[in-house]
Enzyme design. Structure first.
Site, PDB file in Angstrom:
ATOM      1  N   SER A  75       5.451 118.812  82.673  1.00 17.10           N
ATOM      2  CA  SER A  75       4.689 118.048  83.637  1.00 17.10           C
ATOM      3  C   SER A  75       4.651 118.687  85.018  1.00 17.10           C
ATOM      4  O   SER A  75       3.890 118.274  85.889  1.00 17.10           O
ATOM      5  CB  SER A  75       5.312 116.646  83.756  1.00 17.10           C
ATOM      6  OG  SER A  75       6.662 116.714  84.195  1.00 17.10           O
ATOM      7  N   SER A  96       9.867 119.963  80.950  1.00 18.33           N
ATOM      8  CA  SER A  96       8.870 120.098  82.009  1.00 18.33           C
ATOM      9  C   SER A  96       9.188 121.100  83.110  1.00 18.33           C
ATOM     10  O   SER A  96       8.417 121.240  84.047  1.00 18.33           O
ATOM     11  CB  SER A  96       8.615 118.727  82.645  1.00 18.33           C
ATOM     12  OG  SER A  96       8.090 117.841  81.692  1.00 18.33           O
ATOM     13  N   LYS A 138       7.035 118.859  93.686  1.00 16.47           N
ATOM     14  CA  LYS A 138       6.328 118.112  92.637  1.00 16.47           C
ATOM     15  C   LYS A 138       6.049 116.684  93.101  1.00 16.47           C
ATOM     16  O   LYS A 138       6.929 116.020  93.659  1.00 16.47           O
ATOM     17  CB  LYS A 138       7.179 118.115  91.366  1.00 16.47           C
ATOM     18  CG  LYS A 138       6.535 117.429  90.162  1.00 16.47           C
ATOM     19  CD  LYS A 138       7.437 117.552  88.942  1.00 16.47           C
ATOM     20  CE  LYS A 138       6.847 116.870  87.720  1.00 16.47           C
ATOM     21  NZ  LYS A 138       7.690 117.051  86.521  1.00 16.47           N
TER      22      LYS A 138
END
Length: 415
Positions: free
Chosen positions: A131, A155, A62
């Site tokens: 996210s 998330s 990420k």
């Protein structure tokens, strides 16, 4: 999807080389990335390591997590072109276990609300969640056997639910959050996405060096179903997923009963935002003051709207948190794990919203390990998951019970 467990088994048996395993992922990325848009950038000519428990396993990172060989832009114009000097500890742990970084996956700006261009691999017209949008979508699209995300509200678990993949948000700080752009140091938790529960378990055990985390399936678990009425009613898809999972577990031999959370736990759900936003104002103090005009607009509005919280509000919220954690531990003396919704329902249509974290935020605040298990597929090929939750530090128990739930759901599907 690409099974990490399958790749690892074939490598150990000599039927697949680490180079060939990595090539499988790179070919899948080439095939699907054009429509999914899960990556911010890709590694140039990545090479498979030949040793380690994750040798040949491609992993996505990420893009709020520092990488020495790839930019870390955090989904925000403020950090465009930003190149860290060093890998974050989680990245080094993966490399030391033999994994190969295939690229950086998309994140909502600063892991907040502003969406990414990533599409849901199960239905391109819907959000993959956030996210950790790119990490969940890359695994769900069969591009990667493993990806790393983070959870401050919901998330990891929510996008896993939306993309139909397994995921774990481990106990708080089981995986190091150092080198990850901070949103809230009380909440930020590094997690993993993979095709199934076994894949997640193998990866977590390899990264941490804790073989006990690759726990075998729990037999006849005692499961407490938690509807979280204080978080509002679920959508039809969410309600069906939870009921379906509870029925499947009972049929497979689990003891299943509904639990009502004490008032202090409901209060902890309500004050999650106080803890998160007070810490966010400190974590983003430089960006908010020095780069206000180019801050991601939805995050900027969240900070604008939460300036009224005081130090006294924060201290009171922290006291509630500690009391709620103690109460939750007492509840988990009477059952092995909890079963709860991973999301309110199916992934919302369009890419303007990443969905609602209201069924995740309590467990993040509690620091509890949570494992998403795909449970139900609604009309439009839209997945809905459920989460297995254990007490803080009982990650092996959460994984063992999640394996039971995964098998129970598959058995139900086959009948």
């Amino acid at each position: 999807m690409i099974s990490l467990a399958d790749q690892k088994c074939r490598i150990e048996q000599g039927a697949l080389t680490p180079d060939a395993a990595l090539a499988e992922s790179l070919a899948a990325i080439d095939k699907h990335e054009g429509e999914i848009k899960a990556f911010v950038c890709r590694a140039k000519n990545p090479k498979a390591q030949q040793k380690g428990p994750l040798a040949g396993i491609a992993v996505g990172i990420k893009d709020i997590i520092d990488t020495a060989d790839l930019p870390t832009e955090m989904g925000a114009a403020i950090y465009r072109g930003h190149q860290p000097l060093a890998d974050a500890p989680i990245v080094m742990l993966l490399k030391q276990a033999g994994a190969t970084v295939a690229g950086k996956t998309t994140t909502t700006a600063f892991a907040a609300n502003d969406p990414t261009p990533t599409h849901n691999p199960r239905n391109l017209g819907h959000t993959p969640g956030g996210s950790s949008s790119g990490s969940a979508a890359a695994v769900g699209a069969g591009m990667l056997p493993l990806a790393v995300g983070t959870q401050t509200g919901g998330s990891v678990i929510r996008p896993a639910s939306f993309c139909g993949v397994a995921a774990i948000k481990p106990s708080y700080r089981l995986l190091p959050p150092v080198g990850v752009k901070c949103f809230s140091w009380t909440l930020d938790t590094v997690g993993l996405f993979a095709a199934g529960v076994e894949d997640v378990a193998i990866a977590l055990a390899a990264i941490t060096g804790r073989s006990e985390l690759n726990a075998s399936e729990m037999k006849s678990p005692r499961i407490g179903v938690v509807t979280q009425d204080f978080a509002g009613a679920p959508e039809a898809g969410g309600a069906e997923a939870l009921q379906h999972a509870a029925r499947a577990a009972a049929k497979a031999g689990a003891s299943v009963r509904e639990l009502k959370m004490p008032d202090i736990v409901a209060e902890a759900w309500r004050i999650h935002n106080v803890v998160q936003q007070v810490e966010a104002h400190q974590a983003f103090a430089w960006e908010y003051r020095e780069k206000y005009d180019i801050m991601p607009p939805l995050l900027r509005k969240r900070l604008d709207d939460s300036r009224h919280y005081t130090a006294a509000d924060y201290d009171a919220a922290r006291i509630v948190t500690l009391k709620a954690r103690a109460a939750l531990s007492e509840i988990l003396k009477d059952v092995d794990v909890l079963l709860a919704l991973s999301a309110p329902g199916v992934p919302p249509a369009g890419l303007d919203s990443t969905g609602d974290p209201r069924y995740n935020q309590l467990w993040t605040l509690m620091g509890s390990p949570c494992v998403n298990v795909p449970a139900y597929v609604a009309e439009g090929n839209l997945p809905v998951g459920v989460q297995i939750i254990a007490d803080f530090g009982d990650d092996a128990k959460a994984i063992a019970a999640a394996r039971f739930m995964e098998r129970a759901l598959k058995s139900q599907l086959q009948e």
